[in-house]
Design an enzyme around this catalytic site. Structure first.
Site, PDB file in Angstrom:
ATOM      1  N   CYS A   2       0.826  -1.177   0.000  1.00  0.00           N
ATOM      2  CA  CYS A   2       0.000   0.000   0.000  1.00  0.00           C
ATOM      3  C   CYS A   2       0.868   1.237   0.000  1.00  0.00           C
ATOM      4  CB  CYS A   2      -0.866   0.009   1.262  1.00  0.00           C
ATOM      5  SG  CYS A   2      -1.697  -1.550   1.587  1.00  0.00           S
ATOM      6  N   GLY A  76       3.000  -2.813   3.490  1.00  0.00           N
ATOM      7  CA  GLY A  76       3.857  -3.992   3.485  1.00  0.00           C
ATOM      8  C   GLY A  76       3.123  -5.236   3.924  1.00  0.00           C
TER       9      GLY A  76
END
Lengths: 648, 82
Positions: A2, A76
């Protein structure tokens, strides 16, 4: 995977607004096209752009603890989240999602800032502790996921990429001459620099705490090689067995996902290891992707096809042309947000687009194996140079240098005996320094300084030299074995600053693809720090232990082949029939060069003409050309505000 | 243009990237002054072979023949007299 961004007031500045956060996070839409999330509470604002991979329904961020006093946004993956979740539930924590993100808030409640020590993963985390009015920013150990910040006008701004910070007028868009000097020496800005004056990177393995107006940064992890921890008592077979088990687990954890996972296949040892482990030890259907080149010098399609047949994978192959590289290069720089000295990231952006178009969001790659297990030529080159130094009068010892770089059409080792040897004898005065291995590379790279304008030369003079690296080195590094020193320097320059950032994260995220890197599992890295260096490079056989651990699992031809580093055509990508593309001519025109002020127009014009002849065969001219072009693009897009579409 | 002028121009244009004649003395060592990079000598060899129509053998690729403007000029002269 993201994108994250946020603002924290450090004093009397106005409270962050929703619209400011929206501006920042919308700039990261490519990192997270599946939705946005926001959190605003007094002095703090957090924002998140989501790429849904785990808990597709319930994983929207920010995520909070039971009483909403701890809020987190994160970019992550926490690969061991299932084990952590079970442990935390056992301690009474209640979960409201199935996402990996939620373990972060509960771990923080249990362990405070040391929660990060429990994570196996790749992450950039922003956590707000409302009770203590405290912000914590954390970046993963190897630096896989980026995190930048800027402290201006009484506020801390942070984000996954600089373009998010630059949506805020307070953050100036000025290139930092010192960082430019660093890139044109070390290939990347040295930690914690970015290419821009107002922006710093939170370095890998570090965390920042902001509380009561005070900001502090500490290092929670580093990849170190104390000699006392190297175990000399074990056999190669014993090490190889442990490594195989560890790699199986590192791969297994990285297949955790609620969307299908693919793998890159380069034809080299490292990606062969990853794909073979998926094939042999998991029940994941193997879907692979590879890039090839029209130029034989760079192409590894033959080895890729061999592995595809061996593993019987469902495979997509993409051929990259020189024209492709030239065409997409401005977009590459828009995403890389840095000067780069090679075009090698460009084909990877092309590849990630194909992955995305094939319906995949996640790929495993072999990145990191060369740094962790001693695969690079620079390590072998240093080994030979140290060997030569022991007997400087020997005429036979330098002959071994001819074994280096067999894959290069024009190699330093083949360029006439005395001249080739002269190249490798550079920097012998640094024989006892921890950066001895890197002196030839850095010397070659610094040749680009002759293209600097007088102003840039003056700005970097006395501020950037080989000694600049010393501030990043551990105090006891001189007591380490030579290969380990080389590995440390490589890890803190090329790997984290260039490969994982410009070539890794950015080229994948440009197309909303998440890369996962089993070789950079910190358990694998810590394991590698305990291996005697002679098992990493056996005489001149690179990654020896890794090859031993994979016996019987990958084709012998791939296991035994000489390493061919991943490279792409450089300056040639911007010329056709002796003519540069129009946008290149415009960008490198005297007026544009003078306006930007970084380079000497007369020298650049001569380089341009040299490149047009097709006679540019050496590293230094190619690096100078790509470096100058990328810096001019950076200036044009990020300082002057043009979009990447202007150049195509 | 004399051999010396051709070689000077080639070095100034392609390695020093300047028109400033004062940046190159004919006795400057390419190796000691860092004028060439690791593959630069190959480019010079290609240039000499193309420009002067001579073939340079492996054992002639030594600093005594190729490490300065003056040495190259003398080397070409010797080769052309062979």
């Amino acid at each position: 995977m993201c994108g994250i961004s946020g603002i924290l007031n450090l004093g009397q500045a106005p409270a962050p607004s929703r619209s400011e956060l929206e501006q920042m996070i919308h700039a990261l839409q490519h990192r997270g096209p599946d939705g946005y999330g926001f959190f605003l509470d007094g002095p703090v604002g957090l924002a998140h752009a989501r790429l849904s991979i785990i808990d597709l329904e319930g994983g929207d961020q920010p995520i909070h603890n039971e009483d909403c006093t701890v809020q987190v946004v994160f970019n992550g993956e926490i690969f061991n989240f299932l084990e952590l979740r079970e442990e935390l539930q056992g301690r009474g924590h209640r979960f409201y999602t199935r996402s990996d993100t939620e373990v972060i808030v509960h771990l923080y409640e249990e362990y405070g800032d040391d929660f990060v020590l429990h994570l196996i993963g790749q992450f950039a985390i922003a956590l707000w502790d409302a009770r203590r009015q405290r912000l914590l920013l954390v970046r993963d150990r190897a630096g896989i996921r980026p995190l930048y910040y800027s402290i201006v006008q009484g506020r801390l701004y942070f984000a996954s990429e600089l373009k998010s910070l630059f949506t805020q007028p307070a953050v100036r868009r000025e290139l930092d001459p010192v960082a430019l000097g660093e890139v044109f020496t070390f290939w990347c800005p040295l930690e914690p620099h970015s290419l821009f004056r107002d922006v710093r990177a939170l370095p890998p393995g570090q965390r920042m705490v902001v509380e009561g107006g005070n900001l502090s940064i500490d290092r929670y992890w580093d990849w170190t090689f104390p000699p006392g921890e190297i175990d000399d008592s074990r056999s190669v077979e014993d090490w190889a067995e442990e490594l195989r088990e560890l790699m199986i687990d590192a791969v297994r954890l990285r297949l955790r996902s609620d969307v299908p996972v693919g793998a890159y296949l380069s034809g080299g040892l490292d990606s062969s290891v990853i794909t073979s482990l998926i094939h042999n030890f998991t029940d994941t259907a193997l879907r692979t992707f590879s890039i090839g080149f029209e130029d034989d010098e760079f192409d590894e399609s033959g080895f890729q096809q061999e592995l595809v047949r061996y593993l019987d994978t469902d495979h997509t192959h993409v051929t990259c042309t020189r024209e492709d590289i030239g065409r997409i290069f401005p977009k590459v720089i828009w995403h890389a947000e840095s000067t780069i000295l090679r075009t090698a990231p460009a084909p990877l952006m092309l590849l990630s687009r194909h992955v995305r178009e094939s319906g995949y969001k996640v790929v495993l790659t072999g990145e990191g194996a060369d740094e962790v297990f001693g695969g690079y030529d620079i390590f072998k080159e240093a080994k030979i140079r140290r060997f030569c130094h022991r007997d400087p009068d020997s005429e036979l010892r330098p002959q071994i240098l001819r074994r280096l770089y067999p894959y290069l059409k024009y190699s330093p080792a083949s360029s006439g005996g005395a001249f080739g040897q002269q190249f490798f004898q550079q920097g012998m005065e640094y024989i006892d320094e921890p950066f001895f291995a890197h002196v030839p590379r850095w010397t070659t790279t610094r040749r680009s300084w002759k293209f600097f304008s007088p102003e840039l030369k003056a700005a970097v003079s006395g501020k950037v030299d080989f000694e600049s690296i010393r501030a990043l080195l551990p105090p006891d590094i001189n007591s380490w074995q030579p290969l380990n020193r080389d590995q440390y320097v490589e890890n803190h320059t090329l790997l984290s600053g260039y490969l994982l950032n410009s070539q890794g994260d950015r080229m994948a995220m440009a197309n909303s693809i998440e890369g996962r890197f089993p070789f950079l599992d910190h358990r694998v890295m810590e394991f590698a720090a305990r291996i005697p260096p002679r098992y990493k490079i056996r005489v001149l056989n690179e990654k020896y232990l890794l090859k031993q651990s994979m016996a019987g699992l990958i084709p012998e031809s791939i296991r035994q082949r000489n390493k061919q580093p991943y490279r792409a055509p450089d300056s040639q990508s911007f010329f056709q029939n002796g003519k540069a593309a129009e946008w290149v001519m415009d960008l490198l025109s005297e007026s544009e060069l003078r306006k930007a002020g970084h380079f000497n127009p007369v020298a650049v014009d001569k380089l341009l003409k040299k490149c047009a002849t097709g006679r540019v065969i050496g590293f230094s001219d190619n690096m100078a050309f790509v470096g100058i072009l990328s810096t001019m693009l950076l200036d044009k897009m990020f300082v002057q505000g043009y979009s990447s579409g202007t150049f195509t | 243009m004399s051999s010396e002028e051709k070689i000077r121009e080639f070095i100034l244009e392609n390695y020093l990237f300047t028109d400033d004649q004062s940046e190159l003395n004919n006795d400057d060592s390419f190796l000691d002054q860092g004028i060439l990079d690791s593959t630069g000598i190959l480019e010079i060899i290609f240039f000499i072979e193309d420009e002067f129509g001579i073939k340079i053998k492996d054992d002639e690729m030594v600093p005594d023949n190729l490490d300065s403007v003056n040495r190259i000029v003398a080397f070409i002269k010797r080769k052309q007299q062979e």
